[in-house]
Design a protein around this motif. Structure first.
Motif, PDB file in Angstrom:
ATOM      1  N   GLU A  58     -23.718  18.879  35.653  1.00  0.00           N
ATOM      2  CA  GLU A  58     -23.005  18.992  36.700  1.00  0.00           C
ATOM      3  C   GLU A  58     -21.495  18.598  36.594  1.00  0.00           C
ATOM      4  O   GLU A  58     -20.680  19.487  37.413  1.00  0.00           O
ATOM      5  CB  GLU A  58     -23.794  18.107  37.748  1.00  0.00           C
ATOM      6  N   VAL A  59     -21.090  17.533  35.847  1.00  0.00           N
ATOM      7  CA  VAL A  59     -19.796  17.195  35.842  1.00  0.00           C
ATOM      8  C   VAL A  59     -19.003  18.314  35.071  1.00  0.00           C
ATOM      9  O   VAL A  59     -17.865  18.577  35.428  1.00  0.00           O
ATOM     10  CB  VAL A  59     -19.791  15.699  34.894  1.00  0.00           C
ATOM     11  N   LYS A  60     -19.680  18.659  34.034  1.00  0.00           N
ATOM     12  CA  LYS A  60     -18.952  19.891  33.263  1.00  0.00           C
ATOM     13  C   LYS A  60     -18.703  21.097  34.200  1.00  0.00           C
ATOM     14  O   LYS A  60     -17.452  21.649  33.907  1.00  0.00           O
ATOM     15  CB  LYS A  60     -19.768  20.362  32.125  1.00  0.00           C
ATOM     16  N   GLU A  61     -19.514  21.365  34.936  1.00  0.00           N
ATOM     17  CA  GLU A  61     -19.443  22.492  35.961  1.00  0.00           C
ATOM     18  C   GLU A  61     -18.255  22.055  37.134  1.00  0.00           C
ATOM     19  O   GLU A  61     -17.282  22.977  37.147  1.00  0.00           O
ATOM     20  CB  GLU A  61     -20.541  22.835  36.665  1.00  0.00           C
ATOM     21  N   LEU A  62     -18.128  21.043  37.283  1.00  0.00           N
ATOM     22  CA  LEU A  62     -17.207  20.445  38.216  1.00  0.00           C
ATOM     23  C   LEU A  62     -15.678  20.716  37.627  1.00  0.00           C
ATOM     24  O   LEU A  62     -14.709  21.284  38.205  1.00  0.00           O
ATOM     25  CB  LEU A  62     -17.197  19.137  38.608  1.00  0.00           C
ATOM     26  N   VAL A  63     -15.647  20.167  36.395  1.00  0.00           N
ATOM     27  CA  VAL A  63     -14.374  20.272  35.618  1.00  0.00           C
ATOM     28  C   VAL A  63     -13.842  21.619  35.416  1.00  0.00           C
ATOM     29  O   VAL A  63     -12.651  21.974  35.631  1.00  0.00           O
ATOM     30  CB  VAL A  63     -14.292  19.639  34.194  1.00  0.00           C
ATOM     31  N   LYS A  64     -14.908  22.546  35.392  1.00  0.00           N
ATOM     32  CA  LYS A  64     -14.429  24.024  35.202  1.00  0.00           C
ATOM     33  C   LYS A  64     -13.738  24.522  36.274  1.00  0.00           C
ATOM     34  O   LYS A  64     -12.919  25.583  36.403  1.00  0.00           O
ATOM     35  CB  LYS A  64     -15.671  24.666  34.859  1.00  0.00           C
ATOM     36  N   GLU A  65     -14.632  24.162  37.546  1.00  0.00           N
ATOM     37  CA  GLU A  65     -14.085  24.557  38.897  1.00  0.00           C
ATOM     38  C   GLU A  65     -12.751  24.087  39.145  1.00  0.00           C
ATOM     39  O   GLU A  65     -11.862  24.699  39.705  1.00  0.00           O
ATOM     40  CB  GLU A  65     -15.121  23.725  39.990  1.00  0.00           C
ATOM     41  N   LEU A  66     -12.553  22.741  38.844  1.00  0.00           N
ATOM     42  CA  LEU A  66     -11.381  22.064  39.061  1.00  0.00           C
ATOM     43  C   LEU A  66      -9.992  22.746  38.290  1.00  0.00           C
ATOM     44  O   LEU A  66      -9.065  23.108  38.961  1.00  0.00           O
ATOM     45  CB  LEU A  66     -11.220  20.627  38.689  1.00  0.00           C
ATOM     46  N   GLU A  67     -10.262  23.125  37.065  1.00  0.00           N
ATOM     47  CA  GLU A  67      -9.415  23.665  36.218  1.00  0.00           C
ATOM     48  C   GLU A  67      -9.070  25.083  36.894  1.00  0.00           C
ATOM     49  O   GLU A  67      -7.932  25.424  36.904  1.00  0.00           O
ATOM     50  CB  GLU A  67      -9.899  23.872  34.906  1.00  0.00           C
ATOM     51  N   ALA A  68     -10.019  25.868  36.923  1.00  0.00           N
ATOM     52  CA  ALA A  68      -9.912  27.229  37.916  1.00  0.00           C
ATOM     53  C   ALA A  68      -9.050  26.977  39.109  1.00  0.00           C
ATOM     54  O   ALA A  68      -8.056  27.569  39.399  1.00  0.00           O
ATOM     55  CB  ALA A  68     -11.211  27.841  38.063  1.00  0.00           C
TER      56      ALA A  68
END
Length: 311
Positions: free
Chosen positions: A57-67
């Motif tokens: 879940e954290v790794k997905e969040l970081v992907k979202e933030l970067e995008a």
């Protein structure tokens, strides 16, 4: 090289502007290309996060933030409306699930993305915020917020701020934090962390609190297989390894603990305690041997693994 030395080399034509930029990013331009690549990898905080076991879940969040942040920059370039980034977060989960580690890496990532200019982590608990007398708490809390500007203020066991009831100074700390979140919403990120149930109760103590945290992440207990991976990583970093019987015994202990201590299961903290105890027991066992090979020095055996390492 420091910045002044880099500047002088550019001025004298000894290095190109591109080489200077690489040097300023922490890369020694005198090293070969392969070494430079390795150093770039080491400096990438997203890679550091992705190398952690689990935490999907954290790794997905970081992907979202970067995008999201990349697209916001493109919108700004095109003269479109850009929303201010508010990233206050709630981390919920048992001890040892990686909350503090993730907060520290997030600071590095958000610095890398130019959201925070420093990206440092200021970790506090109730005693760092709540004073003993009237007027102390607000000032102590403001001081901690100011120390976290352009970084992350991480409050572990945040629910303890509400444990004393209406007359407790913890409420003053909460009110001061809420005001800082509004007044300095783009200057720092507040992360509140703690057990899931107690954090849910805590958020109800202040009507406006929950809505101020757009991001809430549940840190689930690790699976037994994940914990075994963590154990092996811990050992590998110290030049140790598990024998097959030792791995089987460790797996059995973890399965038992996960079944009977689910509510207060301490996850990676439990693994660390067992591993550190096993290394000490291996030393006691080997000190009696007259000849000890390299392999023996590296191998943790079944008898070295014990539930006595649990605390």
């Amino acid at each position: 090289m420091n910045p002044d030395e880099i500047y002088e080399k550019v001025k004298l034509g000894k290095i190109s502007p591109i080489e200077a930029m690489k040097a300023l990013k922490g890369v020694d331009i005198n090293k070969d290309t392969n070494t430079q690549k390795k150093e770039f990898v080491a400096l990438d905080p997203t890679k550091e996060l992705n190398e952690l076991v689990g935490l999907t879940e954290v790794k997905e969040l970081v992907k979202e933030l970067e995008a999201y942040l990349t697209i916001q920059k493109r919108r700004e370039t095109e003269g479109l409306i850009v929303e201010p980034v508010v990233l206050h977060m709630i981390f919920k989960g048992n001890p040892g699930t990686g909350k503090t580690t993730v907060a520290r890496i997030l600071g590095k990532i958000l610095k890398h993305l130019n959201v925070l200019s420093k990206g440092h982590l200021v970790e506090v608990e109730r005693a760092d915020l709540v004073g003993e007398y009237i007027g102390q708490t607000a000032q102590k809390t403001r001081d901690k917020v100011n120390s976290a500007l352009e970084g992350i203020l991480f409050i572990d066991e945040a629910y303890s701020l509400a444990r004393g009831g209406e007359k407790d100074f913890g409420k003053e700390a909460i009110d001061t934090l809420v005001k800082a979140m509004e007044d300095k919403k783009e200057q720092f990120i507040l992360i509140l962390a703690g057990y899931s149930d107690q954090m849910d109760y805590f958020l109800k103590t202040n009507p406006g609190l929950k809505s101020r945290f757009p991001i809430q992440i549940d840190f689930d207990n690790y699976t037994v297989n994940d914990l075994l991976k963590i154990a092996k990583l811990m050992l590998t970093k110290r030049d140790y390894k598990l024998s097959i019987p030792a791995e089987q015994k460790l797996k059995s202990i973890l399965e038992k603990q996960l079944t009977f201590s689910l509510v207060n299961f301490s996850n990676a903290r439990l693994v660390r305690n067992i591993i550190e105890k096993s290394i000490r027991l291996q030393a006691v066992r080997l000190i009696k041997e007259r000849k000890v090979s390299r392999d023996l020095l590296m191998t943790i055996e079944q008898q070295d693994i014990t539930e006595g390492g649990i605390s």
